[in-house]
Design an enzyme around this catalytic site. Structure first.
Site, PDB file in Angstrom:
ATOM      1  N   ARG A 123       0.840  -1.193   0.000  1.00  0.00           N
ATOM      2  CA  ARG A 123       0.000   0.000   0.000  1.00  0.00           C
ATOM      3  C   ARG A 123       0.874   1.241   0.000  1.00  0.00           C
ATOM      4  NH1 ARG A 123      -4.357  -1.558   4.787  1.00  0.00           N
ATOM      5  NH2 ARG A 123      -4.845  -3.648   4.022  1.00  0.00           N
ATOM      6  N   ARG A 141       4.060   2.020   9.989  1.00  0.00           N
ATOM      7  CA  ARG A 141       3.361   2.451   8.769  1.00  0.00           C
ATOM      8  C   ARG A 141       4.328   2.330   7.604  1.00  0.00           C
ATOM      9  NH1 ARG A 141      -1.356   4.631   8.268  1.00  0.00           N
ATOM     10  NH2 ARG A 141      -1.479   5.284  10.431  1.00  0.00           N
ATOM     11  N   GLU A 186      -3.301  -0.648  15.742  1.00  0.00           N
ATOM     12  CA  GLU A 186      -4.343  -1.494  15.147  1.00  0.00           C
ATOM     13  C   GLU A 186      -3.687  -2.695  14.468  1.00  0.00           C
ATOM     14  OE1 GLU A 186      -6.776  -1.736  11.095  1.00  0.00           O
ATOM     15  OE2 GLU A 186      -6.559   0.302  11.907  1.00  0.00           O
ATOM     16  N   SER A 192      -8.867  -5.442  11.869  1.00  0.00           N
ATOM     17  CA  SER A 192     -10.193  -4.850  11.731  1.00  0.00           C
ATOM     18  C   SER A 192     -11.135  -5.968  11.313  1.00  0.00           C
ATOM     19  CB  SER A 192     -10.206  -3.738  10.680  1.00  0.00           C
ATOM     20  OG  SER A 192      -9.514  -2.603  11.130  1.00  0.00           O
ATOM     21  N   ARG A 242       3.111  -5.194  12.995  1.00  0.00           N
ATOM     22  CA  ARG A 242       2.712  -4.442  14.183  1.00  0.00           C
ATOM     23  C   ARG A 242       2.698  -5.328  15.433  1.00  0.00           C
ATOM     24  NH1 ARG A 242      -1.846  -0.051  12.155  1.00  0.00           N
ATOM     25  NH2 ARG A 242      -0.486   0.960  10.627  1.00  0.00           N
TER      26      ARG A 242
END
Length: 459
Positions: A272, A287, A368, A371, A410
């Site tokens: 991404r 990130r 996070e 999700s 993460r």
């Protein structure tokens, strides 16, 4: 996407949803397109009906020897044919416009989703693991500093080979990444997930099917076609999440009731751009543009999807429980939902060494790592995912759900910070030791090269 019928019957609900989610969409234009399209379809039906009647009348008139009247009927038939062609051409144009407009409309939030503007309005459901924290060093070193000291994370050399937002894992760092992948896959196999290893490039149609396109094209890596050209079915994109290939695996197929629930897991590297966001975090592996995760994708009957969502959260958080990492679960508000989701729970792990303003009272920050989302039939309509409740019944759209099980980089950040020791080593959680050749501690190793000597890390 939202069905046209739902849009016609519930325009105010859709309008309220757009406002709650912060989307600036001209809904009246979409409704006007639909109304004009339906009027043209109705006019087309009338023209075809009249033309059929006129065609039948031509034969009867000729049989009765009424050549003049028959010629008038032929001319009327030709007029009807020409008008019908114009109506159908315009209807096709409107349908293409309408389909494009519908692709820009986000899903409607479930009634249990809290109304709010952004992540500050998310509702915390529960925290786990804070009642029995391990003893931490007085000052927990951030993972990016620790990774450099142990020489298990190398961002500088990755910047040379690839660019910013990428990193090398070395030695025990690479071992830890592999260990987490295999550990997660094993956990979810126990939960009834069937493994997939999907292709990494995905077609434009697949990206549209799960809702990444057209909305988020700037965040994806395109490897086919031109960024300035219109989308083409032959264009390929690097997988942004295994949700895309796995969900579209059954596109335009009809599953059977006995196939459901269908649960797949897939490990993939993911890519991404995260346009406009990466600069906010210039150090570390939180990130980045390439990362690994194990994705959980569920295909279920509509009546079962919200029970499955709750179960899916439990399946994802089992990874953190077994690793002994403290975490929390949030019910995302309307303004923080993803484009395709009707309801989402975020699972956030605690990273005690990375400074942030929004961490728990003990310092650190929330990351996070999963999700868990219910998309209801939103993706199913875009991708053509249906099932047949009974073999003799009409096919219906099923519901899709997914969750990360979890974002591996993460989780690694949290492990390096939470299991850090006073001497700068990192304790390996017991659940991971079988995947780390029995290693109990990550001790790192001496870096190589003249730069290491200059930095005083080697005699």
């Amino acid at each position: 996407m939202l069905s046209r019928q739902y849009l016609r019957e519930h325009p105010e609900e859709v309008r309220a949803s757009l406002e709650q989610r912060g989307y600036d969409v001209d809904l009246d234009r979409v409704l006007d397109l639909d109304e004009e399209w339906r009027a043209l379809k109705s006019r087309g039906d009338d023209l075809r009906h009249e033309r059929n009647e006129v065609s039948g009348e031509i034969g009867r008139l000729k049989a009765d020897g009424k050549e003049a009247e028959a010629q008038e009927a032929i001319e009327r038939s030709q007029e009807l044919k020409a008008e019908l062609a114009e109506v159908e051409a315009r209807a096709d144009e409107l349908e293409a416009e309408l389909d494009a407009a519908l692709l820009e409309l986000p899903n409607v939030p479930h009634e249990s989703v809290p109304v709010g503007d952004d992540e500050r309005d998310n509702v915390e459901v529960r925290r786990v693991g804070f009642d029995a924290l391990r003893e931490l060093p007085e000052e927990v070193v951030p993972h990016y500093e620790l990774g450099e000291e142990l020489d298990i994370i190398d961002e500088a050399r990755a910047a040379k080979t690839t660019g910013s937002g990428f990193y090398f894992l070395k030695g025990e760092g690479a071992m830890l990444e592999h260990a987490l992948i295999q550990f997660m896959l094993d956990v979810h196999r126990e939960q009834g997930y069937v493994d997939l290893f999907p292709p990494i490039p995905v077609k434009t149609t697949s990206m549209v099917g799960t809702g990444q396109l057209p909305k988020f094209a700037e965040d994806a890596y395109r490897i086919g076609g031109s960024e300035t050209e219109a989308y083409d079915e032959d264009d390929l994109w690097l997988c942004p999440t295994a949700e895309v290939p796995v969900t579209n695996m059954y596109a335009e197929e009809i599953l059977l009731r006995e196939d459901l629930p269908l649960k797949h897991q897939a490990y993939t590297p993911n890519f991404r751009r995260e346009a406009g966001e990466h600069g906010t975090e210039t150090r570390g592996i939180v990130r980045v543009h390439q990362f690994n995760k194990v994705e959980l994708v569920n295909f279920v009957e509509p009546d079962d999807s919200y029970d499955r969502l709750e179960a899916l959260v439990g399946e994802a958080e089992e990874v953190l429980k077994r690793l002994g990492l403290p975490y929390r679960i949030l019910n995302l508000c309307t303004g923080d939902l993803t484009f395709s989701s009707a309801k989402t729970y975020d699972i956030e792990v605690w990273a005690p060494g990375t400074p942030a303003d929004d961490g728990p009272e003990r310092g650190g920050r929330w990351l996070e790592v999963s999700s868990a989302s219910n998309f209801e039939d939103f993706q199913a309509r875009r991708a053509g995912l249906r099932y047949r409740p009974e073999r003799h019944e009409s096919a219906e759209y099923l519901h899709t759900l997914n969750a990360s099980g979890t974002a591996i980089g993460r989780v690694m950040v949290a492990l390096l910070e939470y299991y850090q020791n006073d001497d700068g080593t990192v304790t390996v959680p017991e659940a991971l030791r079988p995947y780390m050749n029995g290693a109990e501690v990550i001790e790192g190793h001496e870096p190589v090269g003249e730069s290491a000597v200059g930095a005083g890390k080697r005699d």
